[in-house]
Design a protein around this motif. Structure first.
Motif, short mmCIF file in Angstrom:
data_model
loop_
_atom_site.label_atom_id
_atom_site.label_comp_id
_atom_site.label_asym_id
_atom_site.label_seq_id
_atom_site.Cartn_x
_atom_site.Cartn_y
_atom_site.Cartn_z
N PHE A 114 0.83 -1.20 0.00
CA PHE A 114 0.00 0.00 0.00
C PHE A 114 0.87 1.25 0.00
CE2 PHE A 114 -2.28 3.34 2.42
CZ PHE A 114 -3.37 3.50 1.58
N LEU A 115 1.95 1.25 0.80
CA LEU A 115 2.85 2.40 0.85
C LEU A 115 3.48 2.66 -0.51
CD1 LEU A 115 3.85 4.36 3.13
CD2 LEU A 115 2.39 2.47 3.88
N GLU A 116 3.87 1.61 -1.20
CA GLU A 116 4.46 1.78 -2.53
C GLU A 116 3.44 2.39 -3.49
OE1 GLU A 116 7.76 -1.81 -2.69
OE2 GLU A 116 5.68 -2.25 -3.23
N GLU A 117 2.21 1.95 -3.35
CA GLU A 117 1.14 2.46 -4.21
C GLU A 117 0.90 3.95 -3.99
OE1 GLU A 117 -3.70 2.30 -4.19
OE2 GLU A 117 -2.64 0.42 -3.71
N VAL A 118 0.75 4.35 -2.73
CA VAL A 118 0.44 5.75 -2.45
C VAL A 118 1.66 6.65 -2.64
CG1 VAL A 118 -1.49 5.22 -0.92
CG2 VAL A 118 0.81 5.45 0.05
N ILE A 121 1.59 8.04 -5.96
CA ILE A 121 0.56 9.06 -6.14
C ILE A 121 0.91 10.36 -5.43
CG2 ILE A 121 -1.87 9.64 -5.74
CD1 ILE A 121 -2.45 6.61 -5.77
N TYR A 122 1.32 10.25 -4.16
CA TYR A 122 1.52 11.44 -3.33
C TYR A 122 2.98 11.83 -3.09
CZ TYR A 122 -3.41 10.59 -2.51
OH TYR A 122 -4.75 10.38 -2.69
N GLY A 123 3.88 11.01 -3.56
CA GLY A 123 5.28 11.37 -3.42
C GLY A 123 6.00 10.73 -2.25
N CYS A 124 7.28 11.06 -2.15
CA CYS A 124 8.17 10.40 -1.21
C CYS A 124 7.86 10.66 0.26
CB CYS A 124 9.60 10.84 -1.49
SG CYS A 124 9.84 12.64 -1.41
N LYS A 125 7.22 11.77 0.58
CA LYS A 125 7.04 12.13 1.99
C LYS A 125 6.11 11.19 2.75
CE LYS A 125 6.80 16.34 3.41
NZ LYS A 125 6.42 17.77 3.62
N VAL A 126 5.35 10.35 2.05
CA VAL A 126 4.44 9.44 2.76
C VAL A 126 5.21 8.47 3.65
CG1 VAL A 126 2.62 9.59 1.01
CG2 VAL A 126 4.34 7.79 0.84
N ILE A 127 6.49 8.26 3.34
CA ILE A 127 7.27 7.34 4.17
C ILE A 127 7.42 7.90 5.59
CG2 ILE A 127 9.59 8.24 3.72
CD1 ILE A 127 10.47 5.26 3.47
N LEU A 128 7.29 9.20 5.75
CA LEU A 128 7.38 9.80 7.08
C LEU A 128 6.24 9.37 7.97
CD1 LEU A 128 8.32 13.47 6.09
CD2 LEU A 128 9.85 11.64 6.85
N TRP A 129 5.12 8.96 7.38
CA TRP A 129 3.94 8.56 8.15
C TRP A 129 3.72 7.05 8.13
CZ3 TRP A 129 2.82 12.53 4.20
CH2 TRP A 129 3.12 13.81 4.68
#
Length: 259
Positions: A114-118, A121-129
């Motif tokens: 799911f993280l790879e998918e989003v 879409i939303y960019g690299c910063k999602v890894i922070l969450w």
């Protein structure tokens, strides 16, 4: 009659009113008046039971461009609903795209696929969450760096800082931005990079107009390495300032720097 007037003339709710209709009433309030930007915020004031109703939560989450933040007050069941999490991320602050992920369940934040998918879409910063175990996932980190995750974001997260001990992570960072070497030397986990030939070479070869600074933070031994210094001055002639005295007097090094 649903309502009646009391002795003061104030309308009150008839005791016979069927409060089972409350759910439908809240749905109407939220879904029909969504154009009012503050309506999504009303979710925090409904009863705990209604915060677990997907239709109500979904209506609140899409009430305006930044209403995804209200996922944080939803019931845990809704926070574990992929559809609602996607909806919340879609309506996150444009400066922190996908930020609503931080309010999702541990299960969703720990779902690598799911993280790879989003992230696409939303960019690299999602890894922070993402969940902590995914912040330590080398494959996901490399994907985030390639997508633009800057070193500065590592400074704000202790778990990401730990990854600076890994060669592939440091190599990827300095390849994207030479200044990463400078910042790495200021941390215990990344200090080793200043004395690593391959890492420093990648940093000084990065044509980001700050190669001189990258060479400045290399170890004394590498500042005296002919190949390192030559590569640095070929990218940025001013890097000669940071080379050892002996190489500053080398004709071939000087010639490469001034050309």
């Amino acid at each position: 009659m649903m309502k009646r007037s009391n002795i003061l003339g104030v309308r009150s709710v008839d005791p016979s009113f069927d409060f089972q209709n409350l759910r439908a009433t809240v749905m109407i309030l939220i879904s029909r008046w969504l154009p009012l930007k503050s309506q999504g915020a009303a979710l925090q004031y409904v009863s705990p039971r209604l915060k677990g109703v997907p239709k109500i939560v979904g209506a609140a989450l899409q009430s305006n461009l930044t209403s995804g933040q209200y996922l944080k007050v939803a019931d845990d069941v809704c926070k574990a609903d992929y559809k609602l999490v996607r909806l919340a991320m879609k309506h996150s602050d444009q400066h922190n795209a996908g930020a609503a992920l931080q309010h999702a369940s541990d299960g969703i934040r720990g779902d690598k696929k799911f993280l790879e998918e989003v992230m696409d879409i939303y960019g690299c910063k999602v890894i922070l969450w993402a969940a902590n175990e995914l912040k330590r996932n080398e494959e996901l980190l490399l994907k985030a760096i390639k997508a633009g995750l800057s070193y500065e974001l590592f400074e704000d997260c202790d778990i990401l800082k730990e990854s600076l001990e890994k060669r592939p992570i440091m190599e990827a960072l300095v390849h994207e931005r030479a200044y990463a070497l400078v910042l790495a030397t200021k941390t215990r986990s990344g200090a080793w990079a200043a004395n690593d030939y391959k890492i420093v070479m990648a940093a000084v070869q990065n044509r980001s107009k700050i190669n001189r600074t990258a060479l400045e933070f290399a170890s004394a031994g590498l500042k005296a390495d002919t190949n390192i210094v030559m590569a640095a001055v070929q990218s940025d002639g001013m890097a000669l300032e940071c080379a050892c005295t002996a190489l500053q007097a080398r004709m071939d090094i000087v010639k490469a720097a001034v050309q």
